[in-house]
Design a protein around this motif. Structure first.
Motif, mmCIF file in Angstrom:
data_model
loop_
_atom_site.group_PDB
_atom_site.id
_atom_site.type_symbol
_atom_site.label_atom_id
_atom_site.label_comp_id
_atom_site.label_asym_id
_atom_site.label_seq_id
_atom_site.Cartn_x
_atom_site.Cartn_y
_atom_site.Cartn_z
ATOM 1 N N VAL A 1 108.649 95.286 8.654
ATOM 2 C CA VAL A 1 109.191 94.271 9.566
ATOM 3 C C VAL A 1 108.519 92.925 9.310
ATOM 4 N N ALA A 2 107.190 92.942 9.165
ATOM 5 C CA ALA A 2 106.462 91.700 8.893
ATOM 6 C C ALA A 2 106.901 91.092 7.562
ATOM 7 N N ALA A 3 107.128 91.946 6.558
ATOM 8 C CA ALA A 3 107.551 91.471 5.236
ATOM 9 C C ALA A 3 108.934 90.843 5.313
ATOM 10 N N MET A 4 109.867 91.466 6.029
ATOM 11 C CA MET A 4 111.214 90.901 6.168
ATOM 12 C C MET A 4 111.169 89.559 6.873
ATOM 13 N N ALA A 5 110.333 89.468 7.901
ATOM 14 C CA ALA A 5 110.223 88.223 8.650
ATOM 15 C C ALA A 5 109.654 87.101 7.770
ATOM 16 N N GLU A 6 108.621 87.422 6.997
ATOM 17 C CA GLU A 6 108.035 86.398 6.133
ATOM 18 C C GLU A 6 109.002 85.984 5.029
ATOM 19 N N LEU A 7 109.715 86.948 4.474
ATOM 20 C CA LEU A 7 110.659 86.633 3.402
ATOM 21 C C LEU A 7 111.754 85.704 3.915
ATOM 22 N N LEU B 1 111.124 82.193 15.204
ATOM 23 C CA LEU B 1 111.138 83.582 15.655
ATOM 24 C C LEU B 1 110.633 84.509 14.556
ATOM 25 N N ALA B 2 111.060 84.255 13.317
ATOM 26 C CA ALA B 2 110.619 85.078 12.196
ATOM 27 C C ALA B 2 109.110 84.966 12.004
ATOM 28 N N ASP B 3 108.574 83.765 12.144
ATOM 29 C CA ASP B 3 107.132 83.574 11.969
ATOM 30 C C ASP B 3 106.358 84.282 13.073
ATOM 31 N N ALA B 4 106.870 84.212 14.297
ATOM 32 C CA ALA B 4 106.214 84.912 15.409
ATOM 33 C C ALA B 4 106.260 86.423 15.191
ATOM 34 N N THR B 5 107.396 86.915 14.672
ATOM 35 C CA THR B 5 107.524 88.350 14.375
ATOM 36 C C THR B 5 106.524 88.775 13.310
ATOM 37 N N ARG B 6 106.393 87.946 12.280
ATOM 38 C CA ARG B 6 105.423 88.255 11.214
ATOM 39 C C ARG B 6 104.004 88.340 11.764
ATOM 40 N N ILE B 7 103.647 87.376 12.597
ATOM 41 C CA ILE B 7 102.291 87.359 13.171
ATOM 42 C C ILE B 7 102.055 88.602 14.033
ATOM 43 N N PHE B 8 103.071 88.964 14.834
ATOM 44 C CA PHE B 8 102.922 90.109 15.728
ATOM 45 C C PHE B 8 102.755 91.413 14.942
ATOM 46 N N TYR B 9 103.587 91.609 13.921
ATOM 47 C CA TYR B 9 103.570 92.885 13.197
ATOM 48 C C TYR B 9 102.525 92.945 12.081
ATOM 49 N N SER B 10 101.796 91.845 11.859
ATOM 50 C CA SER B 10 100.705 91.878 10.890
ATOM 51 C C SER B 10 99.340 91.702 11.544
#
Length: 425
Positions: A43-49, A19-28
């Protein structure tokens, strides 16, 4: 049981990581207008971290496809030239012009201390323009089936000797950190029996030859706890369903935890800075963080017998400097070394192997002529800087290259006829 719970916890987090990886892809995604805002990048940074700090990092690739020789770029092919259950010997074969004079052949013995051999990528890269490089690629113990048997410090020494035999005469060997002890032992055993495949030179870098000299936190911990404490607290069976399930190991994640706890504030600041770089869209800063931690966080397990024997021999009993080290019942006598030149390298700020610990090899190897010995202490570097980084490339590499050139068997024979023992060694 603890290791199995660790694996189950990692598996349980897989949906959250996805889910975090999908969020990163969406917001970047550049097609998403929000991706161009500070909020979207946050948001993308938090997801990737989150994804990166909960991920299991796989074995990295060396990725060394080319090097520069004589001012020209030449292709490099990575080949496996020798293999045993717990180690592969890799050769970085350079496509050199036909008829060009050959460079010294160098065996780099990578540490078996929790990280993969790729931790020495920078070491290999720096030596490729000057030498024909081979490196030990140790295998993650949890990936070796129990049917392949044990692997301890004696086996490690046997592997080093076998690889030197595979590579033939007039080879140079470099031991980085942990393997300094088994490499010194291997060379001493070979010289004692007049083995003609003993290396021309031996370079020991940041190694724990005598941990009684300027002991570091690592040395003090091992001495205070003792071997039995480590046996009772950090040794556990490899979990299902890995190929080595049931093998008793020292897990890599425990070793990594120990390393990170030594400089925890530095790692916390690094991850905070990584988040800031992502939010500010600083690609260079973020890429440097990813490159370092993709390597640093990739860890492997060690066999229990190798780990415990190393702790007991090197850090608790100080067997080598006391003259008590044996290999399969045979005493290891560094004074037997007469024909292998010795270079030792230390870092001024090394917090793993303190100043003097590696240099102690010179006193042990008392019968190596002074003209065949050298020591160098690199100012302003820690443990990692002894074998990687700008100071390593600029100040340490030239000394190693010069030392190999001066003490190769061919060069030595031209300078002075070499004494031949009665057994022909």
């Amino acid at each position: 049981m603890f290791y199995q719970l660790y694996e189950m916890n990692h598996a349980a987090l897989q949906p959250a990581r996805a889910l975090a990886d999908a969020t990163r892809i969406f917001y970047s995604n550049p097609l998403n207008p929000v991706a161009h805002t500070t909020w979207g990048r946050s948001v993308a940074a938090m997801a990737e971290l989150f994804e990166r700090t909960t991920r299991r990092y796989g074995k990295p690739a060396f990725g060394l496809d080319a090097t520069t020789v004589d001012g020209k770029t030449v292709p490099v092919a990575q080949k496996t030239v020798w293999s045993r259950p717990f180690c592969n010997l890799l050769h970085f074969e350079r496509a050199l012009p036909a008829g060009r004079q050959s460079d010294p052949r160098l065996l780099i013995v990578a540490p078996m201390s929790g990280h993969y051999a790729t931790l020495l990528r920078g070491t290999v890269e720096a030596m490729l323009p000057h030498a024909d490089v081979y490196i030990t690629d140790w295998v993650d113990a949890r990936m070796v089936p129990m049917t392949e048997g044990r692997f301890d410090l004696d086996d490690y020494i046997d592997y080093v000797i076998a690889m030197l035999h595979k590579l033939g005469p007039d080879i140079h060997v470099m031991a980085v950190c942990q393997p300094s002890v088994p490499v010194l032992a291997a060379v001493a055993l070979m010289e004692a029996r007049g083995d003609r495949f003993a290396p021309a030179t031996m370079t020991l870098m940041g190694g724990p030859i005598d941990t009684r000299s300027h002991p570091t936190a690592v040395n003090v911990l091992a001495k205070e706890k003792g071997t039995e404490w480590f046996r009772d607290n950090v040794i556990m069976p490899a979990p299902w369903p890995v190929p080595g399930c049931g093998r008793m190991v020292y897990p890599g994640f425990l070793q990594l935890s120990g390393f990170m706890s030594m400089n925890l504030d530095r790692h916390i600041i690094a991850h905070k800075d990584f988040f800031v770089h992502l939010v500010k869209n600083d690609g260079d800063g973020a890429d440097k963080h990813r490159e370092f931690y993709d390597e640093y966080l990739a860890v492997m397990d060690l066999t229990a017998e190798f780990y415990l024997q190393t702790v007991d021999t090197v850090f608790v009993r100080h067997a080598l400097p006391k003259g008590e080290l044996t290999h399969r019942g045979v005493p290891v006598e560094p004074a037997a070394i007469r024909n292998t030149a010795l270079l030792t390298v230390e870092g001024e700020n090394d917090d793993i192997s303190g100043i003097g610990q590696t240099r102690a090899a010179h006193a042990l190897c008392a019968n190596i002529p002074d003209a065949m010995k050298a020591h160098y202490m690199q100012p302003d570097v820690g443990h990692y800087g002894v074998f990687n980084g700008s100071r390593f490339r600029a100040q340490i590499v030239p000394r190693i290259v010069s030392f190999m050139a001066s003490h190769g068997r061919g060069e030595r024979a031209r300078a002075k006829p070499r004494l031949v023992r009665s057994n022909g060694a």
